[in-house]
Design an enzyme around this catalytic site. Structure first.
Site, short mmCIF file in Angstrom:
data_model
loop_
_atom_site.label_atom_id
_atom_site.label_comp_id
_atom_site.label_asym_id
_atom_site.label_seq_id
_atom_site.Cartn_x
_atom_site.Cartn_y
_atom_site.Cartn_z
N LYS A 196 -5.63 1.59 -7.07
CA LYS A 196 -7.15 0.56 -6.34
C LYS A 196 -8.47 0.73 -6.67
CE LYS A 196 -4.45 -1.71 -2.45
NZ LYS A 196 -3.62 -2.04 -1.08
N ARG B 291 3.41 1.85 -1.98
CA ARG B 291 4.00 1.29 -2.47
C ARG B 291 3.22 0.80 -4.21
NH1 ARG B 291 0.43 -3.57 -3.89
NH2 ARG B 291 1.61 -4.98 -4.12
#
Length: 290
Positions: free
Chosen positions: A225, A259
């Site tokens: 991210k 995840r």
């Protein structure tokens, strides 16, 4: 609340059992793989590889999180429903999660065999929790800082980011339980990068233990991210080490579900942390004993 066991699909996970959720994007424009698993065969191959590397959950998404071309509910369903059915047929024991914020898509994928609805946009469609209750599936309750789906945060501020995360996620979780979603199928997610600056995401990681202390199982979606990229000043393809470092810290603080894009690497990190924490024996222990 419950006995600490997380129950999703046919699987049960104990309180200290780390769980990997592998990302399979059914989008032509995903930020990490640029649509590598948009077509069926590469996507099914990705599922097979992820399962073999230790993923218990497959998270299927039909709309990328970031801004881009509009994807209607019909198109989102077209990308995901048939694929869910095929994954269900080929992998009867894997937990199938679908990353959607729309209740109509949620109902369609549940009909096709999904076990978990991953509501990454923080309950923006309140009917999604009703769908989870109706079909007896699990639900991920995420903090998105009130952001509209597929928008980027702009100058967002919190008096106390973790206090806001706790208020929102536990509120969504309790509402879901009241609607009839099974308590042992509800997870909470701090929503790294969603409605947050890099500093907010770092603080959420640092204080993750406060989420764990609520008793709800915590899911983290850290993989490659922007907060990792900004912290280390690395482009998307060079964020794996930063992601794994964040994963290790999150595991030490008690997060349960991860995840991820990189399944095998994450499995090693989680196994190592679990062994240091005393929850898992070493795979081999000969040193100093022979």
């Amino acid at each position: 609340m419950h006995d600490g066991t997380l129950r999703l699909g046919r699987r049960e996970f104990g309180a200290h059992e780390p769980v990997i959720m592998a990302i399979v994007n059914r989008t032509p424009d995903s930020f990490y793989d640029q649509g590598a698993t948009f077509r069926d065969e590469p996507a099914l191959a990705r599922v097979e590889q992820a399962v073999s590397e230790g993923a218990a959950i497959i998270d299927i998404g039909g709309v990328k999180a970031g801004p881009g071309e509009e994807v209607t509910a019909e198109e989102e369903a077209r990308r995901t429903v048939g694929f869910v059915a095929e994954v269900r047929r080929r992998f009867p024991d894997v937990v199938i999660s679908v990353d959607t914020w729309r209740h109509d898509v949620g109902a369609a994928v549940c009909e096709a065999g999904a076990d978990l609805l991953n509501d990454a946009w923080g309950g923006v469609d309140p009917k999604l929790a009703e769908v989870a209750a109706r079909y007896g599936v699990g639900l991920v309750c995420t903090h998105a800082g009130g952001a509209e789906p597929r928008t980027r945060p702009h100058r967002i501020a919190y008096d106390d980011v973790m206090a806001d995360i706790l208020r929102v996620t536990t509120g969504l979780a309790e509402r879901a339980a009241e609607l009839g979603v099974r308590r042992d199928g509800i997870l909470i997610d701090p929503g790294h990068d969603f409605g947050k600056s890099t500093r907010h995401s770092l603080e959420a990681t640092r204080r993750l233990g406060e989420m764990v202390d609520t008793g709800w199982p915590v899911l983290v979606s850290l993989s490659n991210k922007d907060f990792v990229g900004e912290t280390l000043d690395r482009p998307v393809k060079e964020r794996v080490i930063g992601t794994l470092a964040t994963t290790a810290v999150s595991a030490w603080l008690g997060a349960q579900v991860y995840r991820v894009h990189e399944v095998a690497e994450t499995r090693q990190v989680l196994d190592m942390v679990a062994s240091i924490a005393g929850h898992r024996p070493p795979a081999v222990a000969r040193r100093g004993l022979a």
